[in-house]
Every structure is written in C-alpha cells, then in structure tokens.
Design an enzyme around this catalytic site. Structure first.
Site, PDB file in Angstrom:
ATOM      1  N   LYS A  73     -25.737 133.935  52.466  1.00 17.52           N
ATOM      2  CA  LYS A  73     -25.809 134.720  51.239  1.00 17.52           C
ATOM      3  C   LYS A  73     -24.527 135.546  51.032  1.00 17.52           C
ATOM      4  CE  LYS A  73     -30.298 133.815  50.305  1.00 17.52           C
ATOM      5  NZ  LYS A  73     -30.626 132.812  51.305  1.00 17.52           N
TER       6      LYS A  73
HETATM    7  C1  LIG Z   1     -31.433 131.632  51.328  1.00 12.23           C
HETATM    8  C2  LIG Z   1     -31.331 130.787  52.538  1.00 12.23           C
HETATM    9  C3  LIG Z   1     -31.534 129.380  52.494  1.00 12.23           C
HETATM   10  C4  LIG Z   1     -31.953 128.661  51.228  1.00 12.23           C
HETATM   11  O1  LIG Z   1     -30.959 128.639  50.248  1.00 12.23           O
HETATM   12  P1  LIG Z   1     -31.324 128.357  48.720  1.00 12.23           P
HETATM   13  O2  LIG Z   1     -30.073 128.573  47.959  1.00 12.23           O
HETATM   14  O3  LIG Z   1     -32.406 129.335  48.368  1.00 12.23           O
HETATM   15  O4  LIG Z   1     -31.805 126.935  48.636  1.00 12.23           O
HETATM   16  C5  LIG Z   1     -31.360 128.657  53.656  1.00 12.23           C
HETATM   17  N1  LIG Z   1     -31.033 129.272  54.827  1.00 12.23           N
HETATM   18  C6  LIG Z   1     -30.835 130.601  54.906  1.00 12.23           C
HETATM   19  C7  LIG Z   1     -30.502 131.209  56.231  1.00 12.23           C
HETATM   20  C8  LIG Z   1     -30.973 131.413  53.785  1.00 12.23           C
HETATM   21  O5  LIG Z   1     -30.775 132.748  53.879  1.00 12.23           O
END
Ligand SMILES: *Cc1c(COP(=O)(O)O)cnc(C)c1O
Length: 494
Positions: free
Chosen positions: A113
C-alpha cells in the site's frame, strides 16, 4: 487528459479534480478517457533510469495537468532513502530462469500500500492547489490493517489534510495495531471500533452519506475524501511498478525487449491486478494476468464463469487483506472490456446492489478468458507455500504465498512456460504468527515480541520501522461503539 465516470461518461473532469473527489458523484469510478501507449522506444528510455524517474515519466502520461517537475519532486519524496530501505524501491528477485518475484514491501509500513499511499497525498495536495480549494480535506479510512497505517504514514504532516482511521478492535494483527496507535503527526487520528471490519466500513460509509455531518464539517472548513483504492491516485502509482519490473528484467538480461511476461497478483479489491491490466493495455508485453485469491474465491469463479456472485460465506484467513467479497475495482475492468459502455456497467452494478450478483456479456466472458486466469488457495495451501519457499531460501508472507501457490497451479494446468513475475505484497514480519507456524516453529508470545523469534529462526532482517515499534510510545487509546463513529469524527475535526 480527461477522466470520466464508469457509470456516466458525460461526467468529465481533469485528473486533479478526479483525485480530489475520489469517487464520482454518481457512484461510478473515475477512469482515464484514453489509455496512453508506450512503445519500445519509451520502454528503452526507462531501462537505465531510476525508479523515481520511471514513476514521473509514466504518471506524466496520464496526469497532463501536473508538470514533470511536480511529478519528479513527488516521486523523490515518496520513494527516497528515508522512506524505502532499498534504492531499487520495488526490486525484482530472481528465483529461477523463468520465475521472478516483485517485492513491493520495502516502504515505511512494510506493505505494498505504501507504493501508492506515499504518492497519493502529494497528488491530492497539489490537486487542492490546482482547483483553488480552500477547505481542508479530511480522509476517512476504515481498515482491515494495511491501508490505515500506510494512509496515515502518507498523510502525516501534509498541509490542508487530516486523516482519521477506524479499525476493528479485534480484527487486526498485533503488529498492525502497534503500527497504528504509535503513529506520529498532528493531523492524524485513530480509533478502534467495537465490531468487525464490515462494521467499521459501514460506519465510514454512513458518515460519507450523512448530509447533516457534511454540512457541520463544511461550516468548520472541512470536506470528506477517500484514500481507498477507488481513487485513481492510488491505481496510477501501481501501474509504474509493473513497467519498472519489466525494465529491470531487460536491464539485467533476463528478458529481451519485446518478450512477454505473465504477472501473478494476490488480489482483494482488484486494485493491484487492475494496474497490471492497464500496463498491458498501454502496450507492455504482458501475456496472462493470473489472479490469485485465498479461500474467498469470488473472483476465481467470476473469471471462470462470467458470473459474479457475492452471496457466499465470508472466510477469515491468514491473508486478511484479501478477505473481501466485493472487489470495487472490477468496475473499471468491466468498463474497459465493454468498450466503455457506461449503460452496460450501470446495469451490472445495479444488479450487484440489488441481488449481489450479475452475469457479464459473452463478449466480456471471451475477453476475460483471453487476458486472465483465476485460481485460489486455502489455508493449508498457503502455509505449505510459505514452508516450501522457505526451504528454497526465501521467506514470504501469507499474501505472497497465495500468489506463489496459484502460480504453480496455473503452470500445472496450462503448461504455459512464459516467464512469470509473482507479486510480493507484504513483509513476512507483519504476520509473524502464521509465518512462524508455517515454517515449523511454535510462536512464543504475541505481537512485536515475535519479531525477534522470527528473526532468530530465519536470520532474515527485520524491517527497521517494525523493529523500532518496540520502543515506541502509544499515542492513541480511543475505542468507540459502532453508532458513535460520527461523534468521533466531529470531535476530531474541531
Ligand atoms: C491490499 C493488499 C492486497 C490486495 O490488493 P488489492 O489491490 O486490494 O487487490 C494483497 N496483499 C496485501 C498485503 C495487501 O495489503
């Protein structure tokens, strides 16, 4: 370049406006009107560039109302050595001749993120300037763990913004909670909600649609905004690392320019894999996009049958950021695959709202089969993948393990030998408990105490910000009941 709503193309605006609004007022997602094309010459020009330059050049293709200097300076701030623990920012680790792993967790909160949430606050801040906005943006976030911390870290200290995060009291890992309640910055607030993630999410949505609250806040000089992945300012920075990974592979002689790669992405809200799809649509030589889910397999079924059906049990797993039944960003994919038919998209979304279910057209079904492959992996499979990779000398987190496991299934079922990059979205240190168990250790204690145990067992370095949590003072200790979330917000925005 203009942006318009997936549900009504007549709602058009500049990038700055789209980033400021987050979501279109008709409920649609704001999406670029055209997809810029990158040829081999453009890709070649990036092969020897650093990540920051690649980011500014790629984002510049879409953000025509931002200058190149602005974007270069934002990328410098977002991805510098004070934020990321490797100069490569998003390094590609080679496992064998045709398998590579794109590591996206080297930022300040050790989850992918950060790649977008270190950039979005700067894009938003500039958008406030560009649109002559004089009110302060208040970002409201409901988080299941990773987004809340990454958003606070990105928005802390950013002028003309405030951020308030709600997390489910017993729904996040101990390390994630420690990360949030020790957050620094004068413009941040954190509150635990007595309930689960859906309660926190529903509470935030209620506040967004409460006109009385909005009017009170406007009187005090605030408007509400979102840092969720429905905001285009979160998708675009993610397009960058797919193109960057390709350039790294060419630079290091692992691929010839023009060769195809597959990407395998652990998926929840469909944001990360949507960014890979845009990279492909821009002309990056990508073969298949492999969509990996945990036990919550709504996307696997959708990609295989063309029927999206959220009416199924919700499973809590060791990869919590993928525990999701409605993947919001799918709407942007449907819009593109329907030939940008806003009426068709409106129909699907109305059916979803009404019955939790819709079936796409035959044309979209054919396109899904061509571009994607969906697979899922249960808890035992996730733990087995962590164990198997650890034996090969690579420690991965549960989300990454889901991707690794589904990639293996894909290869077995299709025999496709194309070079494949699977995406690693979090540091294993965010989920010490499950990772220790999967590699055959018995976790002793809880929370940040386990960082040392995992380090002692594996010798893998603890990310420095997670290691520093142990000495940090708790700044927030607020808990509220579900109906009182609006009171918390009104109290925060004085
Ligand atoms: C948010 C997240 C995901 C999923 O990503 P999306 O964009 O919601 O498909 C996968 N792994 C981790 C560690 C995340 O924080």
């Amino acid at each position: 370049m203009k942006y318009y709503s997936t549900r009504d193309k007549s709602l058009r605006m500049d990038a700055a406006e789209a980033i400021k609004m987050g979501l279109s007022r008709d409920g649609g997602l704001l999406t670029p009107e055209t997809i810029p094309q990158v040829g081999q010459a453009f890709l070649r020009s990036l092969v020897d560039a650093r990540y920051q330059t690649r980011a500014a050049k790629i984002m510049g293709l879409y953000l025509t109302d931002y200058t190149e200097e602005e974007l270069l300076s934002f990328a410098g701030n977002a991805y510098g050595p004070d934020k990321f623990d490797t100069e490569a920012v998003a390094p590609v680790r080679t496992l064998d001749g045709k398998t590579h792993c794109l590591e996206l967790w080297h930022g300040p909160t050790s989850a992918f993120k950060d790649m977008a949430l270190q950039m979005l606050p700067q894009l938003l801040s500039a958008a406030l300037r560009k649109t002559g906005e004089d009110q302060t943006a208040c970002i409201l976030v409901a988080t299941s763990g990773d987004t809340g911390k990454a958003a606070m870290e990105g928005f802390a200290g950013v002028p003309q913004t405030k951020i308030m995060v709600f997390y489910p009291k017993d729904g996040v890992s101990k390390v994630q909670e420690a990360q949030m309640v020790t957050q620094e910055g004068d413009n941040v607030g954190v509150c635990a909600v007595a309930g689960n993630f859906d309660d926190a999410q529903a509470g935030v949505k209620r506040i967004f649609s409460d006109t009385a609250v909005r009017e009170t806040l406007a009187g005090r000089g605030f408007f509400l905004s979102s840092a969720n992945s429905i905001n285009w300012g979160r998708i675009l920075p993610q397009v960058v690392y797919y193109i960057s990974a390709y350039c790294d592979l060419v630079r290091d002689g692992k691929l010839e320019m023009g060769d195809q790669v597959n990407f395998c992405v652990p998926t929840g809200n469909f944001g990360d894999i949507l960014a890979a799809y845009y990279a492909k649509r821009m002309g990056l030589p990508v073969g298949r996009l492999i969509c990996a889910s945990n036990r919550n397999d709504v996307l696997t079924d959708f990609l295989r049958t063309g029927v999206y059906d959220r009416n199924r049990p919700f499973h809590t797993t060791m990869s919590p950021s993928m525990d999701i039944l409605v993947s919001s960003n799918l709407e942007r994919l449907l819009f593109d695959l329907s030939g940008e038919d806003d009426g068709e998209v409106r129909g699907y979304m109305a059916a979803l709202a009404e019955s939790g279910k819709y079936e796409v057209s035959d044309a979209i079904k054919a396109a899904l089969k061509e571009e994607f492959w969906g697979g899922c992996c249960d808890e035992a499979g996730t733990a087995a993948a962590i164990g198997a990779y650890y034996k090969k000398g690579y420690l991965i987190d549960p989300h990454t393990a889901v991707a690794a496991s589904v990639m293996k299934q894909y290869r077995q079922e299709t025999g496709d030998e194309t070079v494949t990059v699977f995406v690693s979205t979090a540091s294993p240190y965010k989920f010490c408990n499950h990772v220790l168990t999967a590699i055959g250790e018995i976790p002793k204690g809880d929370g940040v105490e386990l960082l040392d145990q995992l380090n002692a067992a594996t010798g893998v370095t603890v990310p420095r910000r997670l290691a520093a949590l142990k000495g940090k003072v708790r700044r927030f200790d607020l808990t509220c009941e579900k109906p009182d979330m609006d009171g918390v917000v009104l109290n925060f925005l004085r």
